[in-house]
Design a protein around this motif. Structure first.
Motif, PDB file in Angstrom:
ATOM      1  N   GLU A 150     -19.927  18.692 -25.341  1.00  0.00           N
ATOM      2  CA  GLU A 150     -20.773  17.871 -24.591  1.00  0.00           C
ATOM      3  C   GLU A 150     -20.037  17.024 -23.900  1.00  0.00           C
ATOM      4  N   ARG A 151     -19.315  16.104 -24.374  1.00  0.00           N
ATOM      5  CA  ARG A 151     -18.523  15.216 -24.043  1.00  0.00           C
ATOM      6  C   ARG A 151     -17.561  15.353 -22.858  1.00  0.00           C
ATOM      7  N   VAL A 152     -16.859  16.507 -23.338  1.00  0.00           N
ATOM      8  CA  VAL A 152     -16.137  17.210 -22.036  1.00  0.00           C
ATOM      9  C   VAL A 152     -16.947  17.568 -20.667  1.00  0.00           C
ATOM     10  N   GLN A 153     -18.099  18.053 -21.026  1.00  0.00           N
ATOM     11  CA  GLN A 153     -19.056  18.422 -19.927  1.00  0.00           C
ATOM     12  C   GLN A 153     -19.673  17.107 -19.185  1.00  0.00           C
ATOM     13  N   THR A 154     -19.804  16.183 -19.961  1.00  0.00           N
ATOM     14  CA  THR A 154     -20.401  14.897 -19.210  1.00  0.00           C
ATOM     15  C   THR A 154     -19.258  14.479 -18.408  1.00  0.00           C
ATOM     16  N   LEU A 155     -17.986  14.166 -18.993  1.00  0.00           N
ATOM     17  CA  LEU A 155     -16.790  14.010 -18.174  1.00  0.00           C
ATOM     18  C   LEU A 155     -16.584  14.639 -16.952  1.00  0.00           C
ATOM     19  N   ILE A 156     -16.663  15.798 -16.911  1.00  0.00           N
ATOM     20  CA  ILE A 156     -16.418  16.562 -15.638  1.00  0.00           C
ATOM     21  C   ILE A 156     -17.512  16.512 -14.748  1.00  0.00           C
ATOM     22  N   GLU A 157     -18.947  16.550 -15.019  1.00  0.00           N
ATOM     23  CA  GLU A 157     -20.048  16.293 -14.332  1.00  0.00           C
ATOM     24  C   GLU A 157     -19.709  14.775 -13.598  1.00  0.00           C
ATOM     25  N   ASP A 158     -19.351  13.671 -14.450  1.00  0.00           N
ATOM     26  CA  ASP A 158     -19.089  12.505 -13.626  1.00  0.00           C
ATOM     27  C   ASP A 158     -17.960  12.457 -12.762  1.00  0.00           C
ATOM     28  N   LEU A 159     -16.830  13.014 -13.020  1.00  0.00           N
ATOM     29  CA  LEU A 159     -15.741  13.444 -12.182  1.00  0.00           C
ATOM     30  C   LEU A 159     -16.236  14.105 -10.909  1.00  0.00           C
ATOM     31  N   LEU A 160     -17.059  15.188 -11.103  1.00  0.00           N
ATOM     32  CA  LEU A 160     -17.386  15.483  -9.956  1.00  0.00           C
ATOM     33  C   LEU A 160     -18.475  14.887  -8.817  1.00  0.00           C
ATOM     34  N   SER A 161     -19.288  13.909  -9.667  1.00  0.00           N
ATOM     35  CA  SER A 161     -20.061  13.131  -9.049  1.00  0.00           C
ATOM     36  C   SER A 161     -19.526  11.991  -8.146  1.00  0.00           C
ATOM     37  N   LEU A 162     -18.459  11.721  -8.799  1.00  0.00           N
ATOM     38  CA  LEU A 162     -17.369  10.863  -7.851  1.00  0.00           C
ATOM     39  C   LEU A 162     -16.646  11.371  -6.721  1.00  0.00           C
ATOM     40  N   ASN A 163     -16.253  12.423  -6.937  1.00  0.00           N
ATOM     41  CA  ASN A 163     -15.725  13.164  -5.986  1.00  0.00           C
ATOM     42  C   ASN A 163     -16.666  13.518  -4.851  1.00  0.00           C
ATOM     43  N   TYR A 164     -17.727  13.863  -5.140  1.00  0.00           N
ATOM     44  CA  TYR A 164     -19.053  14.262  -4.053  1.00  0.00           C
ATOM     45  C   TYR A 164     -19.354  12.956  -3.652  1.00  0.00           C
ATOM     46  N   LEU A 165     -19.539  11.686  -4.202  1.00  0.00           N
ATOM     47  CA  LEU A 165     -19.787  10.485  -3.628  1.00  0.00           C
ATOM     48  C   LEU A 165     -18.841  10.149  -2.397  1.00  0.00           C
ATOM     49  N   GLU A 166     -17.464  10.258  -2.877  1.00  0.00           N
ATOM     50  CA  GLU A 166     -16.272   9.830  -2.155  1.00  0.00           C
ATOM     51  C   GLU A 166     -16.425  10.688  -0.648  1.00  0.00           C
ATOM     52  N   MET A 167     -16.676  11.899  -0.786  1.00  0.00           N
ATOM     53  CA  MET A 167     -16.811  12.695   0.208  1.00  0.00           C
ATOM     54  C   MET A 167     -17.744  12.458   1.286  1.00  0.00           C
ATOM     55  N   ARG A 168     -19.126  11.874   0.797  1.00  0.00           N
ATOM     56  CA  ARG A 168     -20.183  11.745   1.412  1.00  0.00           C
ATOM     57  C   ARG A 168     -20.412  10.345   1.948  1.00  0.00           C
ATOM     58  N   GLU A 169     -19.064   9.402   1.525  1.00  0.00           N
ATOM     59  CA  GLU A 169     -19.397   8.004   1.632  1.00  0.00           C
ATOM     60  C   GLU A 169     -19.735   7.652   3.353  1.00  0.00           C
ATOM     61  N   ASN A 170     -18.921   8.353   4.207  1.00  0.00           N
ATOM     62  CA  ASN A 170     -19.204   8.135   5.359  1.00  0.00           C
ATOM     63  C   ASN A 170     -20.504   8.863   6.440  1.00  0.00           C
ATOM     64  N   ILE A 171     -21.300   9.543   5.388  1.00  0.00           N
ATOM     65  CA  ILE A 171     -22.299  10.324   6.027  1.00  0.00           C
ATOM     66  C   ILE A 171     -23.563   9.242   6.196  1.00  0.00           C
ATOM     67  N   THR A 172     -24.084   8.972   7.212  1.00  0.00           N
ATOM     68  CA  THR A 172     -25.348   8.280   7.665  1.00  0.00           C
ATOM     69  C   THR A 172     -26.683   8.517   6.644  1.00  0.00           C
ATOM     70  N   LEU A 173     -27.242   7.647   6.156  1.00  0.00           N
ATOM     71  CA  LEU A 173     -28.414   8.020   5.279  1.00  0.00           C
ATOM     72  C   LEU A 173     -29.648   7.813   6.378  1.00  0.00           C
ATOM     73  N   GLU A 174     -30.556   8.681   6.059  1.00  0.00           N
ATOM     74  CA  GLU A 174     -31.736   8.966   7.268  1.00  0.00           C
ATOM     75  C   GLU A 174     -32.865   9.395   6.406  1.00  0.00           C
ATOM     76  N   GLU A 175     -32.972   9.477   5.086  1.00  0.00           N
ATOM     77  CA  GLU A 175     -34.061   9.970   4.257  1.00  0.00           C
ATOM     78  C   GLU A 175     -34.801   8.599   3.755  1.00  0.00           C
ATOM     79  N   LYS A 176     -36.135   8.824   4.156  1.00  0.00           N
ATOM     80  CA  LYS A 176     -36.943   7.728   3.737  1.00  0.00           C
ATOM     81  C   LYS A 176     -37.470   8.077   2.168  1.00  0.00           C
TER      82      LYS A 176
END
Length: 422
Positions: free
Chosen positions: A247-273
């Motif tokens: 579970e610890r490995v799974q959580t770590l991998i999920e967090d790493l993927l989340s960081l990568n996802y956020l960095e890839m989308r950091e320049n995308i304009t937010l439009e949702e209310k």
């Protein structure tokens, strides 16, 4: 060709003086036929003829001055164009003479190395007083002696880093003697170095974080294979440990993927209310089981009116979940976690406060760094990866929100997120 041009110029000048020469000849002939050739008539003729020759000389001199002025204007204009071009370069450029004195620097060099002082040709500045780099000086000497260009990396106090190209200066305007002059082009790579260091540290830390639980899993698996049948209690204990590490490995991998996802989308304009009230209520409800397990009192205070911002609902849910979960896990038994949302001065403010052990001030600035933990062992016991607040920081930045953390030992910690209202 040059002789022909000179003859043509002389012919034009002669034509310009013809009226005066003609007048002198006409008067002389008139006096001659009138029988009045006297010393005075000779003098008149000589004066007028000399005037004609003077006109030729003056015209030639004026033509030469005009030509020189045109040439000088062309050279000055060309020089100004070169200076303007060098000042428009995206990086710093410095030119030194054979005495290592700076004879030119552009606008970017002015900002980085000269405290924004404009270049003045009267100033005598040695390169070593600005960039004290033995590697640079040796490379300049090598470029001169071997007539080559060279690329090196230099640093200033290990704070600024430059990719530096060095080459001999080309022949100057109007055949100016520029022997020994060297052009130094400095590209600022400080940010690239910083990102490279972060990436290297991140890979190293991620590898270490993954290596530890995987080693435990392998060790437990080997033990179970060899001795699991002999002791059912030990088997059950080890299987539980295997599940925890997996579970610890799974959580770590999920967090790493989340960081990568956020960095890839950091320049995308937010439009949702999005409605912060609903997201916070959903997150708080999803953590009720954890609050009971940790014996924590969860208190929620949100406004009656909806609180709207522009954002990404899933990212905000992840940020709120991380913050509230931290407040629950790192609290005292029977402690309180207070979640408060309110609006003030066109801002939506979310405060998450606990009355746990608190955090020393020396740690506060680094809490959002990747893999940073106040107490690594305690964090691992509680299932932390050291990436939670880093993820929150990325989400806050993407939403143009401010993340604030305050804490006192023995009193607890408060984390605040400040958003702009829609």
């Amino acid at each position: 060709m040059k002789e022909r041009d000179k003859r043509s110029d002389f012919k034009q000048n002669l034509e310009s003086s013809m009226p005066i020469l003609g007048l002198a000849s006409f008067i002389f002939i008139l006096l001659y036929f009138a029988g009045a050739i006297t010393i005075l008539s000779y003098l008149v003729f000589i004066v007028l003829f000399a005037s004609g020759l003077l006109v030729i000389t003056v015209v030639q001199k004026n033509d030469a001055n005009v030509a020189n002025n045109i040439q000088k204007f062309s050279e000055d204009t060309y020089f100004d164009y070169i200076v303007e071009s060098l000042n428009s370069l995206p990086d710093a450029l410095i030119i030194v003479n054979k005495k290592e004195e700076i004879i030119f620097y552009n606008t970017n060099a002015q900002i980085i190395f000269f405290d924004n002082k404009a270049f003045d040709s009267e100033d005598i500045i040695r390169l070593t007083s600005i960039i004290p780099s033995a590697n640079l000086m040796n490379s300049i000497q090598e470029v001169r002696e071997e007539n080559i260009s060279k690329k090196i990396d230099i640093s200033l106090d290990e704070e600024l880093f430059f990719e530096t190209n060095i080459a001999n200066a080309v022949k100057g305007i109007n055949n100016r003697n520029n022997e020994g002059e060297v052009v130094i082009y400095l590209k600022n790579i400080t940010e690239l170095k910083r990102l490279s260091k972060i990436r290297t540290e991140f890979i190293s830390n991620a590898s270490h974080e993954l290596k530890t639980p995987i080693s435990v899993i392998l060790g437990l698996t080997e033990t179970l294979l060899n001795f699991g049948d002999e002791d059912p209690k030990m088997q059950k204990k080890f299987l539980k440990k295997l599940g925890d590490e997996a579970e610890r490995v799974q959580t770590l991998i999920e967090d790493l993927l989340s960081l990568n996802y956020l960095e890839m989308r950091e320049n995308i304009t937010l439009e949702e209310k999005v409605n912060l009230n609903l997201i916070i209520e959903e997150v708080a409800e999803s953590l009720l089981i954890l609050t009971k397990k940790e014996q924590i009192n969860l208190k929620l205070s949100i406004p009656k009116d909806d609180t709207f911002i522009i954002g990404e609902q899933n990212d905000l849910r992840r940020a709120f979940l991380n913050l509230i979960e931290n407040a629950i896990r790192y609290n005292n038994k029977n402690g309180d976690v207070i979640i408060e949302l309110f609006t003030k001065d066109q801002n939506a403010i979310l405060n998450i406060k606990d009355n746990g052990l608190g955090i020393d001030d020396i740690h506060l600035e680094r809490l959002s760094e990747r893999f940073y933990r106040v107490d690594p062992e305690d964090s691992k016991k509680k299932g932390g990866t050291g990436l939670g607040l880093s993820i929150v920081k990325h989400i806050a930045n993407r939403h143009n929100a401010e993340l604030k953390i305050s804490s006192k030992i023995g009193e607890g910690t408060q984390v605040s997120l400040i958003f702009e209202l829609l």
